[in-house]
Motif scaffolding. Structure first.
Motif, PDB file in Angstrom:
ATOM      1  N   UNK A  90     -19.521  -8.731 -22.585  1.00 37.94           N
ATOM      2  CA  UNK A  90     -19.384  -7.406 -21.973  1.00 37.94           C
ATOM      3  C   UNK A  90     -19.249  -7.519 -20.458  1.00 37.94           C
ATOM      4  N   UNK A  91     -20.085  -8.354 -19.835  1.00 37.63           N
ATOM      5  CA  UNK A  91     -19.998  -8.546 -18.383  1.00 37.63           C
ATOM      6  C   UNK A  91     -18.688  -9.232 -18.008  1.00 37.63           C
ATOM      7  N   UNK A  92     -18.236 -10.151 -18.850  1.00 33.95           N
ATOM      8  CA  UNK A  92     -16.970 -10.831 -18.580  1.00 33.95           C
ATOM      9  C   UNK A  92     -15.816  -9.830 -18.578  1.00 33.95           C
ATOM     10  N   UNK A  93     -15.817  -8.927 -19.544  1.00 34.33           N
ATOM     11  CA  UNK A  93     -14.775  -7.906 -19.609  1.00 34.33           C
ATOM     12  C   UNK A  93     -14.794  -7.026 -18.367  1.00 34.33           C
ATOM     13  N   UNK A  94     -15.983  -6.631 -17.942  1.00 37.53           N
ATOM     14  CA  UNK A  94     -16.122  -5.791 -16.745  1.00 37.53           C
ATOM     15  C   UNK A  94     -15.606  -6.521 -15.508  1.00 37.53           C
ATOM     16  N   UNK A  95     -15.962  -7.792 -15.378  1.00 33.65           N
ATOM     17  CA  UNK A  95     -15.546  -8.563 -14.203  1.00 33.65           C
ATOM     18  C   UNK A  95     -14.042  -8.817 -14.190  1.00 33.65           C
ATOM     19  N   UNK A  96     -13.474  -9.112 -15.354  1.00 39.16           N
ATOM     20  CA  UNK A  96     -12.030  -9.345 -15.426  1.00 39.16           C
ATOM     21  C   UNK A  96     -11.262  -8.084 -15.043  1.00 39.16           C
ATOM     22  N   UNK A  97     -11.731  -6.941 -15.509  1.00 32.72           N
ATOM     23  CA  UNK A  97     -11.084  -5.674 -15.149  1.00 32.72           C
ATOM     24  C   UNK A  97     -11.196  -5.413 -13.656  1.00 32.72           C
ATOM     25  N   UNK A  98     -12.348  -5.744 -13.063  1.00 29.15           N
ATOM     26  CA  UNK A  98     -12.544  -5.549 -11.632  1.00 29.15           C
ATOM     27  C   UNK A  98     -11.637  -6.464 -10.819  1.00 29.15           C
ATOM     28  N   UNK A  99     -11.447  -7.683 -11.296  1.00 32.52           N
ATOM     29  CA  UNK A  99     -10.563  -8.619 -10.595  1.00 32.52           C
ATOM     30  C   UNK A  99      -9.120  -8.128 -10.631  1.00 32.52           C
ATOM     31  N   UNK A 100      -8.706  -7.626 -11.776  1.00 30.32           N
ATOM     32  CA  UNK A 100      -7.349  -7.077 -11.883  1.00 30.32           C
ATOM     33  C   UNK A 100      -7.198  -5.847 -10.991  1.00 30.32           C
ATOM     34  N   UNK A 101      -8.212  -5.003 -10.957  1.00 38.05           N
ATOM     35  CA  UNK A 101      -8.163  -3.802 -10.136  1.00 38.05           C
ATOM     36  C   UNK A 101      -8.119  -4.148  -8.645  1.00 38.05           C
TER      37      UNK A 101
END
Length: 247
Positions: A90-101
């Motif tokens: 779950x944290x990985x998904x959040x971080x990956x989305x933040x990096x893309x953003x």
């Protein structure tokens, strides 16, 4: 630039050369020199901010640096994401989305267990790759199969490691990886075996004694990274200039 357009830069007949940067100023200098893409290195970027490598730099600080780099250049930016700054999915998904953003188009994503030389199980890493790719990032799936022994003072150029890397490359491709990074391997014949055995563009990291970029392309390498070397050279030159001043 889209992920597909970035993918098209990965060609063995004209390898994508990434002279890794550590902040907005170095990114602009490399872009002005004629680069077609910008890549950070984790050790370099962390060191430039006063942190050690290995996710010691806070993730918010990483995102801030990425935003500054993206704003400074009109080129695709790929970021060293290390192990994703996360253990749970779950944290990985959040971080990956933040990096893309933050503006990153791609990322390096490694399979070592943070803080050691052990590798994650290939199936576990595949699940993590799928999550990062699902955030819209071009995933340069890094295996530490060779770098870990190199850092431990052992010989990484071993046939059994090549066989294992080829197996991981296939698993990572099926999970959604867009390229395969094999830092630490320097034997030209073994690199060629991986290029022939993995159905992904292969990325190597330049090490002393390796052949020219053109020769690497001739055996199938599609992406060449310089890792922490540019930062170390720049800091070495800065330190030497300062020592001359203060003598």
């Amino acid at each position: 630039m889209t992920k597909d357009q970035f993918a098209a830069l990965h060609r063995a007949d004209h390898p994508l050369v990434l002279f890794n940067v550590w902040d907005a100023g170095s990114a602009k200098a490399v872009a002005d020199a004629g680069a077609t893409a910008i890549a950070t290195g984790s050790l370099s970027l962390a060191g430039a901010q006063g942190f050690d490598d290995g996710e010691a730099m806070p993730f918010d600080a990483l995102l801030r640096a990425v935003r500054q780099i993206v704003a400074a250049v009109d080129l695709p930016v790929t970021v060293d994401f290390e192990t994703g700054y996360a253990q749970c999915l779950e944290d990985l998904s959040t971080n990956a989305a933040a990096l893309r953003e933050a503006g990153a188009l791609g990322c390096n994503f490694e399979d070592q267990v943070l803080g050691g030389q052990e590798l994650r199980d290939a199936a576990e890493q595949a699940e993590r790759i799928a999550i990062v790719a699902g955030a819209g990032l071009f995933v340069n799936a890094r295996t530490d199969m060779f770098l870990a022994p190199l850092m431990a003072g052992e010989n990484p150029n071993r046939a059994e490691l090549v066989t294992g890397a080829i197996k991981r490359g296939a698993v990572y491709k099926d999970a959604g990886a867009s390229s395969f990074f094999i830092p630490g391997l320097s034997d030209i014949d073994m690199i060629a075996q991986i290029c022939a055995g993995v159905d992904l563009p292969v990325n190597v990291m330049r090490l002393p004694g390796m052949p020219s970029n053109a020769e690497l392309g001739a055996i199938g390498v599609a992406r060449i990274s310089y890792g922490p070397a540019p930062w170390r050279e720049a800091m070495g030159a800065l330190g030497e200039a300062a020592r001359e001043l203060y003598r």
